[in-house]
Motif scaffolding. Structure first.
Motif, short mmCIF file in Angstrom:
data_model
loop_
_atom_site.label_atom_id
_atom_site.label_comp_id
_atom_site.label_asym_id
_atom_site.label_seq_id
_atom_site.Cartn_x
_atom_site.Cartn_y
_atom_site.Cartn_z
N ALA A 1 0.86 -1.19 0.00
CA ALA A 1 0.00 0.00 0.00
C ALA A 1 0.89 1.23 0.00
O ALA A 1 1.43 1.62 1.04
CB ALA A 1 -0.92 -0.01 1.22
N ALA A 2 1.08 1.83 -1.16
CA ALA A 2 1.95 3.00 -1.30
C ALA A 2 1.27 4.26 -0.78
O ALA A 2 0.06 4.40 -0.84
CB ALA A 2 2.33 3.18 -2.77
N ARG A 3 2.10 5.19 -0.25
CA ARG A 3 1.63 6.49 0.23
C ARG A 3 0.49 6.35 1.23
O ARG A 3 -0.49 7.09 1.19
CB ARG A 3 1.23 7.38 -0.95
CG ARG A 3 2.34 7.59 -1.96
CD ARG A 3 3.57 8.17 -1.31
NE ARG A 3 4.76 8.11 -2.16
CZ ARG A 3 5.98 8.39 -1.74
NH1 ARG A 3 6.18 8.71 -0.47
NH2 ARG A 3 7.02 8.32 -2.55
N GLN A 4 0.64 5.40 2.12
CA GLN A 4 -0.35 5.13 3.16
C GLN A 4 0.17 5.67 4.49
O GLN A 4 1.28 5.32 4.90
CB GLN A 4 -0.58 3.62 3.27
CG GLN A 4 -1.43 3.20 4.43
CD GLN A 4 -2.82 3.75 4.32
OE1 GLN A 4 -3.52 3.47 3.35
NE2 GLN A 4 -3.23 4.54 5.31
N ASP A 5 -0.60 6.52 5.17
CA ASP A 5 -0.15 7.06 6.45
C ASP A 5 -0.08 5.97 7.51
O ASP A 5 -1.01 5.18 7.67
CB ASP A 5 -1.09 8.17 6.92
CG ASP A 5 -0.90 9.46 6.14
OD1 ASP A 5 0.20 9.65 5.59
OD2 ASP A 5 -1.84 10.26 6.07
N PHE B 1 4.20 9.36 16.48
CA PHE B 1 4.98 9.27 15.25
C PHE B 1 4.02 9.09 14.08
O PHE B 1 3.04 8.35 14.18
CB PHE B 1 5.95 8.09 15.33
CG PHE B 1 7.04 8.12 14.28
CD1 PHE B 1 8.28 8.65 14.57
CD2 PHE B 1 6.81 7.65 12.99
CE1 PHE B 1 9.29 8.68 13.61
CE2 PHE B 1 7.79 7.69 12.03
CZ PHE B 1 9.04 8.21 12.34
N ALA B 2 4.28 9.77 12.98
CA ALA B 2 3.46 9.64 11.78
C ALA B 2 4.34 9.75 10.56
O ALA B 2 5.21 10.64 10.49
CB ALA B 2 2.38 10.72 11.76
N ILE B 3 4.14 8.85 9.59
CA ILE B 3 4.95 8.87 8.38
C ILE B 3 4.20 8.11 7.29
O ILE B 3 3.49 7.14 7.57
CB ILE B 3 6.34 8.22 8.65
CG1 ILE B 3 7.31 8.48 7.49
CG2 ILE B 3 6.20 6.72 8.92
CD1 ILE B 3 8.74 8.05 7.80
N PRO B 4 4.31 8.53 6.02
CA PRO B 4 3.66 7.77 4.95
C PRO B 4 4.56 6.63 4.46
O PRO B 4 5.79 6.70 4.58
CB PRO B 4 3.48 8.82 3.85
CG PRO B 4 4.61 9.77 4.07
CD PRO B 4 4.85 9.82 5.55
N THR B 5 3.95 5.60 3.93
CA THR B 5 4.73 4.54 3.30
C THR B 5 5.28 5.04 1.97
O THR B 5 4.77 5.98 1.36
CB THR B 5 3.87 3.30 3.04
OG1 THR B 5 2.76 3.65 2.18
CG2 THR B 5 3.34 2.71 4.33
N ASP B 6 6.36 4.39 1.51
CA ASP B 6 6.93 4.74 0.21
C ASP B 6 6.21 3.96 -0.89
O ASP B 6 5.16 3.33 -0.65
CB ASP B 6 8.44 4.50 0.20
CG ASP B 6 8.82 3.03 0.42
OD1 ASP B 6 7.95 2.14 0.26
OD2 ASP B 6 10.00 2.76 0.73
N ASN B 7 6.76 3.96 -2.09
CA ASN B 7 6.10 3.30 -3.21
C ASN B 7 6.03 1.78 -3.05
O ASN B 7 5.26 1.11 -3.75
CB ASN B 7 6.81 3.65 -4.52
CG ASN B 7 6.57 5.09 -4.93
OD1 ASN B 7 5.57 5.70 -4.55
ND2 ASN B 7 7.51 5.67 -5.69
N ASP B 8 6.86 1.22 -2.16
CA ASP B 8 6.84 -0.22 -1.89
C ASP B 8 6.03 -0.56 -0.64
O ASP B 8 6.09 -1.68 -0.15
CB ASP B 8 8.27 -0.74 -1.72
CG ASP B 8 9.08 -0.63 -3.02
OD1 ASP B 8 8.51 -0.93 -4.08
OD2 ASP B 8 10.26 -0.24 -2.95
#
Length: 272
Positions: free
Chosen positions: A199-203, A219-226
């Motif tokens: 799931a890309a760009r998933q918070d 902590f909060a960060i989006p997933t990358d393209n992988d």
């Protein structure tokens, strides 16, 4: 120098997470989590696996057994033990941890529909579709069908797994490195999967038990393209990692609800 970088990143993430409370935090309402009295134990010991419902961790509100679809414990060797549910409770199960390695406790909740209604009291969540909610008065803001999945990872003795197992939940968080890498001050990598694919760009959000306020994440960060997110776990203790995905409902369902909401969490122990 390393400590300075860690603190700066942590406080930036806190600000992001607190903003998230006011913007999208209400979309999921309450959420289910699975926990254990001890996520770090020794072979031959007894432990208690239980469920948590709501926003406060480790315990907020009891859970109706009728809402639980699956509740199981996976052993390091691959066997599966079904855990019991009864009434409205925390559904605590005492288990014997016989093996050395990584146990996984999982829970899947039956899909349910909730509706956000605006009335003279403000915003409130109503159980049921927007058609049912409208009959009770107020203005329907939106309605969603909620799908919830949760895991807890129990370390028994010297767990040398290189990575954790994928259980095949429709929405799932999978740590990419084994328990030996879950150390305070390190980066913990997870992959978020939706229907088995990254799931890309998933918070992704994370918090340790004891962080305040109760409805915030530190902590909060989006997933990358992988579908990979890297979380700085800056202290030892039990951490909960959470992800949520929202999609428009299918056209044939929109008379009842507007959105499909997917929530996944994983609880694990970060070592000193």
């Amino acid at each position: 120098m390393e400590r300075k970088r860690s603190n700066r990143g942590r406080w930036t993430s806190v600000a992001t997470a607190v903003i998230w409370i006011g913007t999208t935090g209400g979309a999921s309402g309450h959420e289910i989590k699975v926990l254990a009295s001890q996520l770090l134990t020794a072979p031959g010991s007894r432990d208690t696996v239980y469920l948590s419902w709501g926003h406060i961790v480790p315990v907020d509100m009891p859970i109706d057994a009728e809402t639980i679809k699956d509740y199981r414990l996976h052993t390091p060797s691959g066997s599966v033990n079904y855990l019991s549910t009864e009434g409205t409770s925390l559904h605590a199960n005492v288990v014997t941890v016989d093996e050395e390695g990584l146990y996984t406790a999982e829970v899947i909740r039956h899909p349910s529909i909730y509706t956000l209604v605006i009335d003279e009291t403000g915003h409130r969540h109503a159980t049921g579709s927007k058609v049912e909610a409208a009959k009770l008065g107020g203005t329907v803001d939106y309605s969603a069908r909620s799908h919830q999945f949760a895991k807890a990872l129990l370390i028994s003795g010297d767990a040398h797994e290189g990575s954790t197992k994928v259980l095949g939940h429709e929405f799932e968080i999978v740590p990419l490195d084994g328990p030996e890498s879950w150390v305070a001050g390190s980066d913990l990598r997870v992959r978020v999967l939706f229907q088995g694919k990254p799931a890309a760009r998933q918070d992704v959000f994370a918090r340790y038990i004891g962080f305040k306020p109760d409805q915030a994440w530190c902590f909060a960060i989006p997933t990358d393209n992988d579908g990979i997110a890297t979380i700085r776990v800056d202290r030892a203790g039990t951490w909960i990692i959470r992800a949520q995905k929202t999609l428009p409902a299918a056209l044939e369902d929109r008379a009842l609800f507007d959105l499909e909401s997917y929530t996944a969490s994983v609880a694990l122990e970060v070592l000193p």
